[in-house]
Design a protein around this motif. Sequence first.
Motif, PDB file in Angstrom:
ATOM      1  N   ALA A  46       0.831  -1.207   0.000  1.00  0.00           N
ATOM      2  CA  ALA A  46       0.000   0.000   0.000  1.00  0.00           C
ATOM      3  C   ALA A  46       0.867   1.258   0.000  1.00  0.00           C
ATOM      4  N   LEU A  47       1.927   1.265   0.793  1.00  0.00           N
ATOM      5  CA  LEU A  47       2.847   2.410   0.807  1.00  0.00           C
ATOM      6  C   LEU A  47       3.495   2.600  -0.559  1.00  0.00           C
ATOM      7  N   SER A  48       3.931   1.511  -1.158  1.00  0.00           N
ATOM      8  CA  SER A  48       4.571   1.576  -2.468  1.00  0.00           C
ATOM      9  C   SER A  48       3.617   2.121  -3.529  1.00  0.00           C
ATOM     10  N   ILE A  49       2.400   1.600  -3.551  1.00  0.00           N
ATOM     11  CA  ILE A  49       1.399   2.072  -4.521  1.00  0.00           C
ATOM     12  C   ILE A  49       1.023   3.526  -4.227  1.00  0.00           C
ATOM     13  N   GLY A  50       0.865   3.862  -2.963  1.00  0.00           N
ATOM     14  CA  GLY A  50       0.563   5.250  -2.603  1.00  0.00           C
ATOM     15  C   GLY A  50       1.635   6.196  -3.096  1.00  0.00           C
ATOM     16  N   GLY A  51       2.893   5.794  -2.981  1.00  0.00           N
ATOM     17  CA  GLY A  51       3.988   6.618  -3.481  1.00  0.00           C
ATOM     18  C   GLY A  51       3.922   6.814  -4.981  1.00  0.00           C
ATOM     19  N   LYS A  52       3.549   5.772  -5.690  1.00  0.00           N
ATOM     20  CA  LYS A  52       3.420   5.881  -7.144  1.00  0.00           C
ATOM     21  C   LYS A  52       2.299   6.852  -7.523  1.00  0.00           C
ATOM     22  N   VAL A  53       1.168   6.754  -6.827  1.00  0.00           N
ATOM     23  CA  VAL A  53       0.051   7.668  -7.091  1.00  0.00           C
ATOM     24  C   VAL A  53       0.488   9.113  -6.831  1.00  0.00           C
ATOM     25  N   ILE A  54       1.118   9.350  -5.678  1.00  0.00           N
ATOM     26  CA  ILE A  54       1.569  10.705  -5.352  1.00  0.00           C
ATOM     27  C   ILE A  54       2.615  11.178  -6.355  1.00  0.00           C
ATOM     28  N   GLY A  55       3.558  10.315  -6.696  1.00  0.00           N
ATOM     29  CA  GLY A  55       4.600  10.692  -7.656  1.00  0.00           C
ATOM     30  C   GLY A  55       4.027  11.087  -9.009  1.00  0.00           C
ATOM     31  N   ILE A  56       3.083  10.309  -9.503  1.00  0.00           N
ATOM     32  CA  ILE A  56       2.451  10.625 -10.790  1.00  0.00           C
ATOM     33  C   ILE A  56       1.668  11.936 -10.672  1.00  0.00           C
ATOM     34  N   CYS A  57       0.931  12.108  -9.577  1.00  0.00           N
ATOM     35  CA  CYS A  57       0.143  13.332  -9.395  1.00  0.00           C
ATOM     36  C   CYS A  57       1.033  14.572  -9.253  1.00  0.00           C
ATOM     37  N   LEU A  58       2.206  14.405  -8.652  1.00  0.00           N
ATOM     38  CA  LEU A  58       3.142  15.528  -8.573  1.00  0.00           C
ATOM     39  C   LEU A  58       3.556  15.983  -9.969  1.00  0.00           C
ATOM     40  N   VAL A  59       3.899  15.024 -10.814  1.00  0.00           N
ATOM     41  CA  VAL A  59       4.272  15.369 -12.186  1.00  0.00           C
ATOM     42  C   VAL A  59       3.112  16.078 -12.880  1.00  0.00           C
ATOM     43  N   LEU A  60       1.905  15.557 -12.706  1.00  0.00           N
ATOM     44  CA  LEU A  60       0.726  16.179 -13.313  1.00  0.00           C
ATOM     45  C   LEU A  60       0.505  17.592 -12.777  1.00  0.00           C
ATOM     46  N   SER A  61       0.694  17.786 -11.483  1.00  0.00           N
ATOM     47  CA  SER A  61       0.452  19.119 -10.918  1.00  0.00           C
ATOM     48  C   SER A  61       1.452  20.136 -11.451  1.00  0.00           C
ATOM     49  N   PHE A  62       2.721  19.762 -11.537  1.00  0.00           N
ATOM     50  CA  PHE A  62       3.702  20.682 -12.126  1.00  0.00           C
ATOM     51  C   PHE A  62       3.345  20.989 -13.573  1.00  0.00           C
ATOM     52  N   SER A  63       2.879  19.979 -14.285  1.00  0.00           N
ATOM     53  CA  SER A  63       2.487  20.181 -15.680  1.00  0.00           C
ATOM     54  C   SER A  63       1.317  21.158 -15.788  1.00  0.00           C
ATOM     55  N   ILE A  64       0.350  21.014 -14.916  1.00  0.00           N
ATOM     56  CA  ILE A  64      -0.805  21.917 -14.936  1.00  0.00           C
ATOM     57  C   ILE A  64      -0.360  23.348 -14.638  1.00  0.00           C
ATOM     58  N   TYR A  65       0.562  23.494 -13.682  1.00  0.00           N
ATOM     59  CA  TYR A  65       1.061  24.830 -13.350  1.00  0.00           C
ATOM     60  C   TYR A  65       1.758  25.495 -14.530  1.00  0.00           C
ATOM     61  N   HIS A  66       2.426  24.696 -15.362  1.00  0.00           N
ATOM     62  CA  HIS A  66       3.312  25.267 -16.371  1.00  0.00           C
ATOM     63  C   HIS A  66       2.889  24.994 -17.812  1.00  0.00           C
ATOM     64  N   SER A  67       1.740  24.401 -18.023  1.00  0.00           N
ATOM     65  CA  SER A  67       1.261  24.145 -19.376  1.00  0.00           C
ATOM     66  C   SER A  67      -0.030  24.906 -19.599  1.00  0.00           C
ATOM     67  N   SER A  68      -0.213  25.333 -20.817  1.00  0.00           N
ATOM     68  CA  SER A  68      -1.432  26.060 -21.126  1.00  0.00           C
ATOM     69  C   SER A  68      -2.460  25.182 -21.841  1.00  0.00           C
ATOM     70  N   GLU A  69      -2.071  23.985 -22.187  1.00  0.00           N
ATOM     71  CA  GLU A  69      -2.951  23.106 -22.949  1.00  0.00           C
ATOM     72  C   GLU A  69      -3.184  21.789 -22.211  1.00  0.00           C
ATOM     73  N   LEU A  70      -4.386  21.263 -22.333  1.00  0.00           N
ATOM     74  CA  LEU A  70      -4.709  19.980 -21.709  1.00  0.00           C
ATOM     75  C   LEU A  70      -3.856  18.837 -22.254  1.00  0.00           C
ATOM     76  N   TRP A  71      -3.609  18.850 -23.560  1.00  0.00           N
ATOM     77  CA  TRP A  71      -2.849  17.762 -24.163  1.00  0.00           C
ATOM     78  C   TRP A  71      -1.415  17.726 -23.639  1.00  0.00           C
TER      79      TRP A  71
END
Length: 131
Positions: A46-71
Amino acid sequence: MNPFLSTFLYFAIAVVVVIIGLIIFELITHKYRDWEEIEKGNTAVALSIGGKVIGICLVLSFSIYHSSELWETLIWGAYGVVLQMVAYFIFEGVTRRFSVQSKLKENNIAVGIISLAVSVGLGFVIGASIT
């Protein structure tokens, strides 16, 4: 674009990318099935999977902050999943004294915590590189 619609679309992209990432991780772990282990109460997995979810979401959040397009967010999210997989294989490779997968299956919480830390830490690094 309407901010409510925009937020919903980013949310939808994040859900899809995380689900795809988790499916891929489920396929590359051959010594156990993630959700079966979690159902049994395996905290390390569960810890390992939780880390993967958080890690992926971190990348997505930085992308949302710095991208102007959904794609762009979708592409960065996919790239984040790929890099998280690379990190997983590197982690498994540098722990020559034991198999990460075996230790997670045995519910070794210490290995679960380190796995979580690797995923989250690299999520920050990958995300920061987007800027």
